[in-house]
Design a protein around this motif. Sequence first.
Motif, PDB file in Angstrom:
ATOM      1  N   SER A 122      60.549  56.248  46.990  1.00  0.00           N
ATOM      2  CA  SER A 122      60.888  54.829  46.890  1.00  0.00           C
ATOM      3  C   SER A 122      59.650  53.956  47.027  1.00  0.00           C
ATOM      4  CB  SER A 122      61.897  54.462  47.972  1.00  0.00           C
ATOM      5  OG  SER A 122      61.253  54.490  49.224  1.00  0.00           O
ATOM      6  N   ARG A 123      58.500  54.586  47.247  1.00  0.00           N
ATOM      7  CA  ARG A 123      57.285  53.802  47.479  1.00  0.00           C
ATOM      8  C   ARG A 123      56.702  53.286  46.176  1.00  0.00           C
ATOM      9  NH1 ARG A 123      55.763  56.438  52.281  1.00  0.00           N
ATOM     10  NH2 ARG A 123      53.767  55.432  52.499  1.00  0.00           N
ATOM     11  N   ASP A 139      51.130  44.332  45.058  1.00  0.00           N
ATOM     12  CA  ASP A 139      50.497  44.679  46.326  1.00  0.00           C
ATOM     13  C   ASP A 139      49.624  45.926  46.182  1.00  0.00           C
ATOM     14  OD1 ASP A 139      49.750  45.076  48.879  1.00  0.00           O
ATOM     15  OD2 ASP A 139      51.758  45.073  49.741  1.00  0.00           O
ATOM     16  N   PRO A 140      48.310  45.734  46.092  1.00  0.00           N
ATOM     17  CA  PRO A 140      47.442  46.906  45.894  1.00  0.00           C
ATOM     18  C   PRO A 140      47.409  47.813  47.115  1.00  0.00           C
ATOM     19  CG  PRO A 140      46.124  44.964  46.291  1.00  0.00           C
ATOM     20  CD  PRO A 140      47.542  44.487  46.185  1.00  0.00           C
ATOM     21  N   MET A 141      47.925  47.307  48.251  1.00  0.00           N
ATOM     22  CA  MET A 141      47.945  48.144  49.455  1.00  0.00           C
ATOM     23  C   MET A 141      48.911  49.310  49.275  1.00  0.00           C
ATOM     24  SD  MET A 141      46.010  46.450  51.520  1.00  0.00           S
ATOM     25  CE  MET A 141      45.239  44.861  51.339  1.00  0.00           C
ATOM     26  N   THR A 142      49.999  49.054  48.576  1.00  0.00           N
ATOM     27  CA  THR A 142      51.012  50.093  48.469  1.00  0.00           C
ATOM     28  C   THR A 142      51.085  50.708  47.075  1.00  0.00           C
ATOM     29  OG1 THR A 142      52.659  48.412  47.964  1.00  0.00           O
ATOM     30  CG2 THR A 142      52.465  49.084  50.241  1.00  0.00           C
ATOM     31  N   TYR A 165      39.049  57.309  49.603  1.00  0.00           N
ATOM     32  CA  TYR A 165      40.497  57.115  49.549  1.00  0.00           C
ATOM     33  C   TYR A 165      40.842  55.628  49.664  1.00  0.00           C
ATOM     34  CZ  TYR A 165      40.787  62.108  49.891  1.00  0.00           C
ATOM     35  OH  TYR A 165      40.661  63.443  49.633  1.00  0.00           O
ATOM     36  N   PRO A 166      42.028  55.250  49.183  1.00  0.00           N
ATOM     37  CA  PRO A 166      42.386  53.826  49.156  1.00  0.00           C
ATOM     38  C   PRO A 166      42.264  53.120  50.508  1.00  0.00           C
ATOM     39  CG  PRO A 166      43.971  55.075  47.895  1.00  0.00           C
ATOM     40  CD  PRO A 166      43.027  56.068  48.503  1.00  0.00           C
ATOM     41  N   HIS A 167      42.531  53.831  51.608  1.00  0.00           N
ATOM     42  CA  HIS A 167      42.509  53.110  52.887  1.00  0.00           C
ATOM     43  C   HIS A 167      41.115  52.653  53.289  1.00  0.00           C
ATOM     44  CE1 HIS A 167      41.614  57.223  54.242  1.00  0.00           C
ATOM     45  NE2 HIS A 167      41.021  56.660  55.250  1.00  0.00           N
ATOM     46  N   LEU A 168      40.095  53.178  52.612  1.00  0.00           N
ATOM     47  CA  LEU A 168      38.734  52.742  52.903  1.00  0.00           C
ATOM     48  C   LEU A 168      38.328  51.539  52.053  1.00  0.00           C
ATOM     49  CD1 LEU A 168      37.048  56.245  53.203  1.00  0.00           C
ATOM     50  CD2 LEU A 168      37.603  54.673  55.042  1.00  0.00           C
ATOM     51  N   TYR A 169      39.198  51.130  51.131  1.00  0.00           N
ATOM     52  CA  TYR A 169      38.912  49.977  50.277  1.00  0.00           C
ATOM     53  C   TYR A 169      39.538  48.725  50.886  1.00  0.00           C
ATOM     54  CZ  TYR A 169      37.232  52.562  46.141  1.00  0.00           C
ATOM     55  OH  TYR A 169      36.515  53.311  45.263  1.00  0.00           O
ATOM     56  N   SER A 170      38.889  47.586  50.667  1.00  0.00           N
ATOM     57  CA  SER A 170      39.505  46.332  51.098  1.00  0.00           C
ATOM     58  C   SER A 170      40.553  45.924  50.064  1.00  0.00           C
ATOM     59  CB  SER A 170      38.447  45.245  51.207  1.00  0.00           C
ATOM     60  OG  SER A 170      37.973  44.931  49.916  1.00  0.00           O
ATOM     61  N   GLY A 171      41.356  44.917  50.417  1.00  0.00           N
ATOM     62  CA  GLY A 171      42.440  44.492  49.525  1.00  0.00           C
ATOM     63  C   GLY A 171      41.957  44.143  48.127  1.00  0.00           C
ATOM     64  N   GLY A 172      40.918  43.326  48.063  1.00  0.00           N
ATOM     65  CA  GLY A 172      40.405  42.917  46.757  1.00  0.00           C
ATOM     66  C   GLY A 172      39.860  44.096  45.976  1.00  0.00           C
ATOM     67  N   MET A 173      39.181  45.002  46.691  1.00  0.00           N
ATOM     68  CA  MET A 173      38.622  46.171  46.011  1.00  0.00           C
ATOM     69  C   MET A 173      39.715  47.094  45.502  1.00  0.00           C
ATOM     70  SD  MET A 173      35.007  47.246  47.463  1.00  0.00           S
ATOM     71  CE  MET A 173      35.579  48.465  48.558  1.00  0.00           C
ATOM     72  N   ARG A 174      40.807  47.158  46.269  1.00  0.00           N
ATOM     73  CA  ARG A 174      41.917  47.999  45.809  1.00  0.00           C
ATOM     74  C   ARG A 174      42.489  47.450  44.514  1.00  0.00           C
ATOM     75  NH1 ARG A 174      45.464  49.611  51.102  1.00  0.00           N
ATOM     76  NH2 ARG A 174      43.668  49.571  52.465  1.00  0.00           N
TER      77      ARG A 174
END
Lengths: 320, 336
Positions: free
Chosen positions: A214-215, B106-109, B159-168
């Motif tokens: 669902s993500r 939302d690039p975070m998810t 990995y994505p968690h090492l990127y900032s929001g804008g970079m993602r």
Amino acid sequence: MLTYIARRLLTLIPMVIVISFLIYLGLELTPGDAVSHMVPPDARSMMDEERLQALRESLGLGKPFIVRYWIWITGVMQGEFGYSLAGGVPISKIFLDRLPATLELSFAALLISTVLGSILGTISALTRGSLTDQSLTVVGMLGVSIPEFFFGLVAILVFALNLNWFPVGGRILPGYDSFWDRLPHLVMPAMVLSIMMTAGVMRYARSSMLDALSRDFIRTARSKGMPEWRVNILHGFRVALTPVIVLIGFRLPVLIGGSVIIEQVFQWPGIGKEFVSAVRSQDYPLVMMVALFSVLAVLIASLIVDLLTAIIDPRVRLGE
Amino acid sequence: MANEVALTVNGLKTYIYTNNRCNRALDGVSFEIRQGKTLCIVGESGCGKSVTADSIMQLLPTLSRIEDGEITYHGPDGPVRIDQLPRDGAKMRAIRGKEIAMIFQDPMTALNPVYSIGFQIKEMLKYHTGLGRSDRHSKAIDLLRSMGIPLPEKRVNEYPHLYSGGMRQRAMIAIAMSCNPRILIADEPTTALDVTIQAQIFELMDTLKRDHGTAIMLITHDMGVVAELADDVAVMYMGNIVEAGPVGKVLRNPVHPYTRALLESIPVLGRGKDQEIKAIPGQTPDPYNRPKGCQFADRCAYRIGACDQMPDETQVAPDHRVTCWRYEEFAADAAE
């Protein structure tokens, strides 16, 4: 990473001391002692109190509880595992004889439940709401709610006695000790032991998989034009896997506890079977060593789980 | 090339079903996206902006269906009716990502946390291009570099968690642009980002549009963004496009009361704290219990009796259309 492992192993020591002390205390609080089991009741009636006391002294049972515990724990630290009170066999020899059988059984059950549980859970999640999913849900509920020894007895009745597919019990027939000869003996106990864990893993894998699917990144993967299998397995299952592995780690004690019962049911010559008779006869040294071994097994397994999750999930960083 | 149409949507109706009720999320939507131009789709939450994007990509949730209408992709091999392709068929998958790519809110998810950014770019190249392994790797690095990501050789393996929001979001755009798609659909790509980062992302998208001739469909609810970036605008309300046309005409001479209300509800910089901001009264109607006739009528200051019936779409100008009974009065008002 290495310092992390070293630190985790060091923290095992106080944990083992505390846990072993609690077990020792539990044994102390049970009525009777080793002597009351070593001496048959009719012989006992002919012995006077002084001879019984002398026997206790010779076994070291006369000393206060704390002192006995101290003697035992310092001995273990020096690699001195002691002797079984029943028969005087060195405990290291009992372990050497029995441990391989237990490890074989637990490992087989672990393998079955992990693989089967993850696959069935994934199928269940991917076919959500269908007949397959619903029947797997029912089977899963049965699996977690019916006790293992019951499954064991039914399995013996059906597959060993009626269908004659597998031997009733035991591990090795004299003269046949190759892996392939032993395999038929292993099938039933391993399957029965794994049922509860398989059902648990399956239910958990299903919900974990549904959560992953669902993500947002699943939608991203689809928008990239990836084929369904890749979306589900590479992107969905891989993310769903981490919590499943953590669950398996936490459930390991269930497997160890279960093996004690299953070894009885199938007359499997492992530590579990030995443990039951040792508790019955208040064979302190043996009970303590088996308990210590189980505790160590669980703690080390949880360490392995931590290391595995760090490998699987890059967001988990160890040691900082 | 400037006026070459990349995608036509005609009379699109997409319905979503829940609990035996039907939400007519899109009720006859038509527009076209031109090569090298940006079409902005504006509207409140729930008006059907994202459903439009999902319909084009065939990424709709399971319980929803394109009931009627056409989506035609004008690809290099001639027109393709997207609405007639099976959702997960090979043809649709070949279009998704390669011809029409999408970036999300939302690039975070939206990025998979357990794979490196490089993996997620290379995955795209693996399926849509014939590049070999090492070519894919260097192409991924090139893409990240062109998106303005520092140290791309190192960043590609992170990995994505090492990127900032804008970079993602830049990485997300790198993934989307990796196969040089003809159309880029951006579903509120900066809603989750800081305002300063927002400007950078839009600048990047504008550059891509100019350099590659990519057609962009930008979904937003920010009129400021529309003024800045759009070539064409479509204003949506409750599953319909109420007004559409070139950005200059729609923003300068809005002829639908909803467009006017939207424009009046934006605070203007420099007018101070006391400026009057006109909020649109009322709420959007319940999608399961829609009013008859014009969907905006209940909130409209210019309501008349005729509004109980849905007006037809009318061309105010050859490229400017509106769905309102009283558009002539607004047009006359605007002409003054």
